[in-house]
Design an enzyme around this catalytic site. Structure first.
Site: not given
Ligand code: G6P
Length: 606
Positions: A2, A27, A75, A101-102, A479, A483, A486, A502, A601
């Protein structure tokens, strides 16, 4: 996650709020809204989806007149991303509007209490309890109502509030969620991060947890939970407006990939003088350093993978055991940490809720905390004993690139710096030449892969991609796979190459793409055997190796290159072609690259 903006001044508020919300789009959000106040009261406009819908709904802000207002990008956490659940929320009497926010952890009992008191709820959000509490506690003094409301809330919150009886005033409250005041001339602002403020002012005031602010067009007053005034100093933001714009690139992500040589240089070069590393910001005594018997690295997402990439350089050079743990796991793991542990906390935003919680947990057990952070003045930076900034500049794309490479660069520098101070560098020499060459090598890694867009055309329609490698190659594979997931939504998995047999090799069959990282000459033959294993089961191998490596040619179907680089520090260079590969695959798949679905973000809730 948010985003919040607030404005009071003499200009029309709505266009400024909409513009601020656009700056916060990166964000991550799924609905948005604004509340603007004039003499007639508060008018609220909300939409599902993008800010563009809100602009359309409000005729770019023209249909909601007024010089005071608050805005929000949501969000979804509690309740679906609908118009009803979007902020701002309004009190039953229409007097107050709130953006938040939160997460309010005790919202269920509060909701029951307020419902019993006769308040009607129009959304499923945790936030709505806040605006009804403010109405409940209001008896002519907004400050007191806010203080009483904050006393009832548990969890994290950054709040923006307006009151219809007080035209020209905006209120802000902060507890464990970022909120920054912007001091302009004849106008004042708040926002959840500076990117929404820099177009208007560079003078910012960082609110601390437990602080409240009352802003008019010509005053900024901060007070505490007893209502006492708090003296605050403004800081000057060095980021400029262009730094947060696309600068001719189609996406922020591509711009940020291209900015990496400069970002890595800005992070490394000023800290090397006369062939030695200097961290002027680290006042760790020799005694303290010698007393460290364990380093714990913690972070989330790519910052965690930067920790994985930096780990071996620290262990190899400093000969101190290093553990890397996900912050969301570490916080609940009853960790073995004491006064001899150095905790390295890595965070681009400095506001990731899990990272902050892990930091606090380890600190309470005696660990000293060294933060590697990009955003100046962020919560992680403030909570740490020592802070080393990555000078990456603002990172807007949700998927981090220059954030990751600068974090890994700082870990490499710390490895060399600590090893030298501990007298353990030995034959390795100062290693500063190797570090100083990294920006140039990152640039070469960008330049030597013109085939990536066409490789993306070949691989983009696959249903999954495996990434394999050993040691640092494996850390980078993690990483690289993240990427890919995402931004392109392709299923991607990273495996330690030697571990394939394995279990995972059962998934390899005809035409399965496997990205094989093979950048460390000392273990190349081992990884080559794994490449041959997958090849003989029909996999299409896209090998990432250093330029001129002839040995790999017979085993690979396609190649990605990096220049030769010291394997100790190679992650910073190796990741670059994989970032570009993910970018172009996502582009082929028509994805919203800078704002991937469901991602944020800065993840400021647990
Ligand atoms: C989110 C972002 C990731 C980032 C992670 C940690 O998940 O989408 O790109 O790596 O948070 O963020 P931080 O700001 O703490 O580095």
């Amino acid at each position: 996650m948010c985003g919040i903006v607030g404005y009071t001044g003499s200009q029309q508020a709505a266009p400024i709020l909409l513009d601020g919300l656009k700056k916060l789009e990166y964000r991550g959000y799924d609905s948005a809204g604004i509340a603007v106040m004039d003499d007639r009261g508060i008018s609220v406009s909300k939409v599902r989806g993008r800010i563009a819908n809100l602009c359309e709904k409000t005729d770019s802000g023209r249909s909601v007149p007024g010089v005071t207002g608050i805005g929000h990008t949501r969000w979804a956490t509690h309740g679906a991303p609908t118009e009803e659940n979007a902020h701002p929320h309004i009190s039953n009497d229409g007097r107050f509007a709130v953006v938040h926010n939160g997460i309010i952890e005790n919202y269920i009992p509060l909701r029951e209490e307020l419902t019993a008191d006769g308040y009607c709820f129009e959304s499923e959000t945790d936030t709505e309890v806040i605006v009804h509490l403010i109405e409940k506690y209001y008896s002519g003094d907004v400050r007191q109502a806010l203080i009483k409301t904050a006393n009832r809330l548990r969890g994290s919150y950054a709040l923006g509030v307006i009151c219809a009886g007080e035209p020209g005033k905006i209120y802000a409250v902060r507890e464990a969620s970022p909120l920054i005041l912007g001091a302009g001339s004849g106008e004042n602002f708040f926002a959840s991060d500076v990117t929404a403020l820099v177009a208007h002012t560079r003078n910012v005031i960082y609110l601390e947890d437990g602080e409240f602010a009352e802003l008019t067009c010509d005053s900024v007053n901060v007070f505490d939970c007893l209502g006492h005034a708090v003296e605050k100093k403004a800081s000057r933001v060095m980021w400029d407006v262009q730094a947060a714009e696309k600068g001719g690139y189609e996406h922020f992500m591509l711009k940020e990939i291209m900015e990496q040589p400069g970002a890595v240089k800005a992070t490394i070069a000023p800290r090397i003088k006369d062939g030695r590393i200097r961290f002027d910001e680290l006042d760790i005594s020799d005694e303290e350093l010698a007393g460290i018997n364990k380093i714990m690295i913690t972070a989330c997402g790519s910052a965690y993978y930067a920790g994985c990439a930096g780990r071996s350089a620290i262990e190899r050079l400093c000969r101190i055991p290093v553990e890397v743990q996900l912050a969301s796991e570490l916080r609940y793991s009853d960790p073995l940490i004491d006064g001899h542990t150095l905790l390295i906390v890595i965070s681009q935003s400095g506001e990731t809720a899990d990272t902050i919680a892990a930091l606090k947990e380890c600190r309470s057990r005696g660990a000293k905390v060294l933060a590697v952070v990009n955003v100046v003045g962020s919560s992680v930076a403030k909570l740490a004993d020592y802070t080393v900034y990555t000078w990456a500049g603002p990172e807007i794309a949700v998927a981090t690139t220059k954030g990751y490479t600068t974090q890994a660069a700082v870990l490499y520098m710390l490895a060399v710096y600590f090893a030298e101070r501990l007298g353990r560098l030995g034959e390795s020499g100062g290693l500063t030449e190797e570090l100083l060459s990294l920006p140039r090598l990152v640039q070469q890694a960008i330049d030597m892969n013109p085939a990536i867009p066409s490789l993306a055309k070949k691989y983009h329609a696959s249903s999954s991609v495996f990434f394999i490698g050993r040691n640092t190659d494996y850390a980078v594979a993690l990483e690289g796979a993240l990427k890919m997931k995402e931004i392109s939504y392709l299923h991607a998995e990273a495996y330690a190459a030697g571990e394939l047999k394995h279990g995972t090799i059962a998934l390899i069959d005809e035409h399965q793409p496997v990205v094989a990282l093979c950048c460390n000459p000392s273990i190349m033959e081992k990884t080559m055997s794994n490449i041959i294993e997958v090849k003989s089961r029909g996999a299409e191998v896209l090998a990432l190796t250093f330029q001129g490596n002839q040995k790999i040619l017979p085993a690979a179907d396609d190649l990605l290159f990096i220049p030769e680089v010291d394997p100790l520090f190679s992650a910073v260079v190796e990741i670059v072609p994989l970032q570009l590969l993910a970018y172009y695959v996502a582009k082929e798949n028509g994805c919203d690259i800078d704002k991937p679905k469901n991602l944020a973000k800065s993840v400021t809730v647990e």
